[in-house]
Design an enzyme around this catalytic site. Structure first.
Site, PDB file in Angstrom:
ATOM      1  N   SER A   1      -8.012   9.288  26.168  1.00  0.00           N
ATOM      2  CA  SER A   1      -8.611  10.624  26.291  1.00  0.00           C
ATOM      3  C   SER A   1      -7.707  11.591  27.051  1.00  0.00           C
ATOM      4  CB  SER A   1      -9.942  10.536  27.036  1.00  0.00           C
ATOM      5  OG  SER A   1     -10.802   9.653  26.384  1.00  0.00           O
TER       6      SER A   1
ATOM      7  N   GLU B   1     -12.778  -3.409  20.853  1.00  0.00           N
ATOM      8  CA  GLU B   1     -13.662  -3.028  21.958  1.00  0.00           C
ATOM      9  C   GLU B   1     -15.101  -2.977  21.447  1.00  0.00           C
ATOM     10  OE1 GLU B   1     -13.691   1.076  23.170  1.00  0.00           O
ATOM     11  OE2 GLU B   1     -14.150   0.566  25.234  1.00  0.00           O
TER      12      GLU B   1
ATOM     13  N   GLU C   1     -23.673  11.867  19.862  1.00  0.00           N
ATOM     14  CA  GLU C   1     -23.598  12.823  18.741  1.00  0.00           C
ATOM     15  C   GLU C   1     -22.591  12.344  17.694  1.00  0.00           C
ATOM     16  OE1 GLU C   1     -23.352  13.730  21.986  1.00  0.00           O
ATOM     17  OE2 GLU C   1     -25.366  14.559  22.185  1.00  0.00           O
TER      18      GLU C   1
ATOM     19  N   SER D   1     -10.263   4.987  33.223  1.00  0.00           N
ATOM     20  CA  SER D   1     -10.911   4.028  34.124  1.00  0.00           C
ATOM     21  C   SER D   1      -9.872   3.060  34.673  1.00  0.00           C
ATOM     22  CB  SER D   1     -11.975   3.222  33.386  1.00  0.00           C
ATOM     23  OG  SER D   1     -12.931   4.059  32.812  1.00  0.00           O
TER      24      SER D   1
ATOM     25  N   GLN E   1      -6.797   2.179  29.876  1.00  0.00           N
ATOM     26  CA  GLN E   1      -6.689   2.751  28.523  1.00  0.00           C
ATOM     27  C   GLN E   1      -6.442   4.249  28.629  1.00  0.00           C
ATOM     28  OE1 GLN E   1     -10.465   2.948  26.652  1.00  0.00           O
ATOM     29  NE2 GLN E   1      -9.681   3.398  24.612  1.00  0.00           N
ATOM     30  N   GLY E   2      -5.262   4.690  28.229  1.00  0.00           N
ATOM     31  CA  GLY E   2      -4.930   6.116  28.308  1.00  0.00           C
ATOM     32  C   GLY E   2      -5.042   6.775  26.944  1.00  0.00           C
TER      33      GLY E   2
HETATM   34  C1  LIG Z   1     -17.569   6.332  32.474  1.00  0.00           C
HETATM   35  C2  LIG Z   1     -16.515   6.691  31.484  1.00  0.00           C
HETATM   36  C3  LIG Z   1     -15.347   5.958  31.415  1.00  0.00           C
HETATM   37  C4  LIG Z   1     -14.351   6.320  30.506  1.00  0.00           C
HETATM   38  N1  LIG Z   1     -13.187   5.579  30.479  1.00  0.00           N
HETATM   39  C5  LIG Z   1     -12.184   5.948  29.646  1.00  0.00           C
HETATM   40  C6  LIG Z   1     -10.929   5.250  29.655  1.00  0.00           C
HETATM   41  O1  LIG Z   1     -10.744   4.272  30.392  1.00  0.00           O
HETATM   42  N2  LIG Z   1      -9.949   5.669  28.851  1.00  0.00           N
HETATM   43  C7  LIG Z   1     -10.099   6.732  27.999  1.00  0.00           C
HETATM   44  O2  LIG Z   1      -9.170   7.042  27.261  1.00  0.00           O
HETATM   45  N3  LIG Z   1     -11.263   7.437  27.968  1.00  0.00           N
HETATM   46  C8  LIG Z   1     -12.310   7.069  28.775  1.00  0.00           C
HETATM   47  N4  LIG Z   1     -13.488   7.755  28.777  1.00  0.00           N
HETATM   48  C9  LIG Z   1     -13.574   8.988  27.965  1.00  0.00           C
HETATM   49  C10 LIG Z   1     -14.488   8.915  26.771  1.00  0.00           C
HETATM   50  O3  LIG Z   1     -13.913   8.181  25.742  1.00  0.00           O
HETATM   51  C11 LIG Z   1     -14.753  10.378  26.379  1.00  0.00           C
HETATM   52  O4  LIG Z   1     -15.532  10.954  27.416  1.00  0.00           O
HETATM   53  C12 LIG Z   1     -15.484  10.499  25.083  1.00  0.00           C
HETATM   54  O5  LIG Z   1     -14.667  10.127  24.014  1.00  0.00           O
HETATM   55  C13 LIG Z   1     -15.969  11.958  24.854  1.00  0.00           C
HETATM   56  O6  LIG Z   1     -14.911  12.850  24.967  1.00  0.00           O
HETATM   57  P1  LIG Z   1     -14.989  14.129  25.938  1.00  0.00           P
HETATM   58  O7  LIG Z   1     -15.469  13.665  27.274  1.00  0.00           O
HETATM   59  O8  LIG Z   1     -13.680  14.819  25.852  1.00  0.00           O
HETATM   60  O9  LIG Z   1     -16.133  15.038  25.319  1.00  0.00           O
HETATM   61  P2  LIG Z   1     -16.017  15.993  24.049  1.00  0.00           P
HETATM   62  O10 LIG Z   1     -15.407  15.233  22.918  1.00  0.00           O
HETATM   63  O11 LIG Z   1     -15.380  17.266  24.468  1.00  0.00           O
HETATM   64  O12 LIG Z   1     -17.527  16.236  23.723  1.00  0.00           O
HETATM   65  C14 LIG Z   1     -18.366  17.117  24.483  1.00  0.00           C
HETATM   66  C15 LIG Z   1     -19.730  17.172  23.825  1.00  0.00           C
HETATM   67  O13 LIG Z   1     -19.610  17.705  22.488  1.00  0.00           O
HETATM   68  C16 LIG Z   1     -20.130  16.782  21.543  1.00  0.00           C
HETATM   69  N5  LIG Z   1     -19.327  16.812  20.313  1.00  0.00           N
HETATM   70  C17 LIG Z   1     -17.966  16.760  20.240  1.00  0.00           C
HETATM   71  N6  LIG Z   1     -17.577  16.776  18.944  1.00  0.00           N
HETATM   72  C18 LIG Z   1     -18.704  16.844  18.198  1.00  0.00           C
HETATM   73  C19 LIG Z   1     -18.969  16.861  16.786  1.00  0.00           C
HETATM   74  N7  LIG Z   1     -17.971  16.828  15.890  1.00  0.00           N
HETATM   75  N8  LIG Z   1     -20.262  16.910  16.381  1.00  0.00           N
HETATM   76  C20 LIG Z   1     -21.295  16.930  17.267  1.00  0.00           C
HETATM   77  N9  LIG Z   1     -21.101  16.915  18.622  1.00  0.00           N
HETATM   78  C21 LIG Z   1     -19.835  16.851  19.077  1.00  0.00           C
HETATM   79  C22 LIG Z   1     -20.034  15.421  22.215  1.00  0.00           C
HETATM   80  O14 LIG Z   1     -20.963  14.492  21.683  1.00  0.00           O
HETATM   81  C23 LIG Z   1     -20.358  15.777  23.666  1.00  0.00           C
HETATM   82  O15 LIG Z   1     -21.746  15.863  23.863  1.00  0.00           O
HETATM   83  C24 LIG Z   1     -14.526   7.434  29.654  1.00  0.00           C
HETATM   84  C25 LIG Z   1     -15.706   8.182  29.730  1.00  0.00           C
HETATM   85  C26 LIG Z   1     -16.688   7.824  30.622  1.00  0.00           C
HETATM   86  C27 LIG Z   1     -17.953   8.647  30.674  1.00  0.00           C
END
Ligand SMILES: Cc1cc2nc3c(=O)[nH]c(=O)nc-3n(C[C@H](O)[C@H](O)[C@H](O)COP(=O)(O)OP(=O)(O)OC[C@H]3O[C@@H](n4cnc5c(N)ncnc54)[C@H](O)[C@@H]3O)c2cc1C
Length: 392
Positions: free
Chosen positions: A133, A248, A376, A165, A130-131
């Site tokens: 993020s 999902e 959050e 992933s 899944q692309g």
């Molecule tokens: C093990 C794992 C597997 C994954 N696999 C995939 C995958 O296969 N494909 C894919 O596309 N993605 C994948 N992801 C990504 C996942 O969907 C993102 O990590 C998730 O959506 C959070 O985005 P970010 O990491 O950019 O954090 P951010 O969105 O940058 O957030 C950082 C912090 O800020 C907080 N925050 C952000 N916005 C707000 C708000 N409006 N109010 C309050 N708090 C806020 C968040 O809660 C977090 O604590 C995976 C993540 C993990 C950990």
């Protein structure tokens, strides 16, 4: 809520149970707890296992027959997952295909796309990643910057995905790219199916604190994608993506308590083996987990009942993910507490309890509050869309 299974569903349960007893290879048994999937050799074994299950008629249980499924209901799918957990069978390796892009193609794909892709999702011949993020588009997914420019009958992709992933083993990726940068954020996005063997794709594994590289950075440099791989129409990707994310979330909502129960049973064994069963404080913590598992299950059944009665899952589904992630982390913590310093010893050491799965679980559980929606963001959804609190 109706807690009874019909005679036909009970018969299905019996069939699955017997089939799993006869067919589950010993080397895959009990790999469902703190499962690791990313190394290519393990992936090949899991692919073979999904193929075997497909031959047995147990993959795509609730997919319609026209798409190669069994044509049963989601209740049978849940029974299947319950029995897989009971037997200690690993989960399907092609989860992205089976529970995300597959159902999305059934709803939004063209007949040609459905014919081309669905059969190989079922057999795990083609794994999907899944692309969605990107470095600046996680919680705020609509901020994604990856560009796709239509040149004749080909899209040209440039940009970067992250946390993808299984990208290092997947044959295909379903992704979102910006096709109209002038449109409002949610409107200029398209949903594309990309062959991971296309020239211009670079996959760089990211090492996680578990020591494994389950996810990756993926770079796209002038990657050419045939226009026929567009799903749901140009600039309509956001609607398609919501379908994918709903599928999902829905399935996970119903099956999460099953894998949690699996881990809880392991924990109960551990508490007994290590003679902690008389510790009154620990008993409280374990009792909380047992009660939590039941709440998770009943909440899942409530959502399921709503769907079976023709309703749609609503934003209250966010409680299930939020609550599960807290329980998951609490369980990992109790496991570490029971094991003391031994809980930190990883796989490969003779001193590692349960083959190091507890050390792995404790580290992996930290991701539970991030993947598939951070805690959050889920709290925001509950506050604004369920409780009706003001946005600011
Ligand atoms: C093990 C794992 C597997 C994954 N696999 C995939 C995958 O296969 N494909 C894919 O596309 N993605 C994948 N992801 C990504 C996942 O969907 C993102 O990590 C998730 O959506 C959070 O985005 P970010 O990491 O950019 O954090 P951010 O969105 O940058 O957030 C950082 C912090 O800020 C907080 N925050 C952000 N916005 C707000 C708000 N409006 N109010 C309050 N708090 C806020 C968040 O809660 C977090 O604590 C995976 C993540 C993990 C950990």
């Amino acid at each position: 809520m109706d807690f009874q299974f019909t005679d036909a569903q009970q018969a299905f349960r019996k069939d699955v149970r017997e089939w799993l007893e006869a067919n589950l290879p010993g080397d895959l048994k009990d790999r469902g707890f703190a499962a690791t999937r990313p190394d290519p050799e393990a992936v090949e074994r899991l692919r073979a296992w999904q193929r075997r299950m497909h031959e047995g008629g147990y993959v795509g249980v609730y997919w319609p027959r026209d798409f190669g499924g069994r044509g049963a209901s989601i209740v049978e799918e849940i029974i299947l997952y319950q029995e897989m957990a009971r037997a200690g069978a690993p989960q399907f390796v092609n989860r992205g295909g089976l529970s995300m892009v597959g159902p999305t193609l059934m709803k939004h794909g063209t007949p040609a796309q459905q014919r081309r892709f669905l059969p190989k999702i079922l057999t795990a011949e083609e794994l999907w990643c899944q692309g969605f993020s990107e470095p600046n588009a996680g919680s705020d997914l609509a901020n994604l910057q990856m560009r796709a420019v239509l040149e004749g009958d080909t899209f040209v992709l440039n940009g970067q995905k992250v946390w993808t992933s299984m990208a290092h083993v997947a044959e295909w990726c379903f992704l979102l790219a910006r096709t109209n940068p002038d449109a409002p954020r949610h409107k200029g996005i398209s949903f594309l199916l990309v062959d991971m063997a296309s020239p211009g794709i670079t996959v760089r594994p990211l090492k996680q604190m578990t020591g494994e590289s389950e996810f990756n950075e993926v770079f796209f440099d002038h990657v050419r994608v045939p226009a026929e791989n567009l799903v749901g129409g140009l600039d309509h990707g956001w609607t398609v993506a919501l379908t994918t994310l709903n599928y999902e979330r829905d399935l996970l909502t119903f099956i999460r308590h099953i894998s949690f129960r699996n881990a809880l049973d392991r924990l109960l064994d551990l508490v007994r083996q290590r003679r902690h069963a008389d510790d009154p404080v620990l008993r409280q913590r374990v009792a909380n987990l047992v009660i939590g598992e039941r709440i998770l299950q009943l909440n899942g059944y409530r959502g399921l009942t709503k769907i079976l009665r023709g309703g749609q899952p609503g934003p209250e589904g966010s409680t299930a993910k939020l609550y599960w992630s807290q329980l998951d982390q609490a369980l990992a913590e109790v496991g570490s507490h029971v094991l003391g310093p031994f809980g930190q010893i990883g796989a490969g050491s003779a001193w590692a309890p349960d083959g190091g799965q507890w050390a792995f679980y404790e580290l992996l559980a930290q991701a539970s509050g991030i993947r598939a929606g951070t805690s959050e963001i889920l709290r925001n959804i509950l506050a604004e869309r369920v409780l009706g609190l003001p946005k600011d």
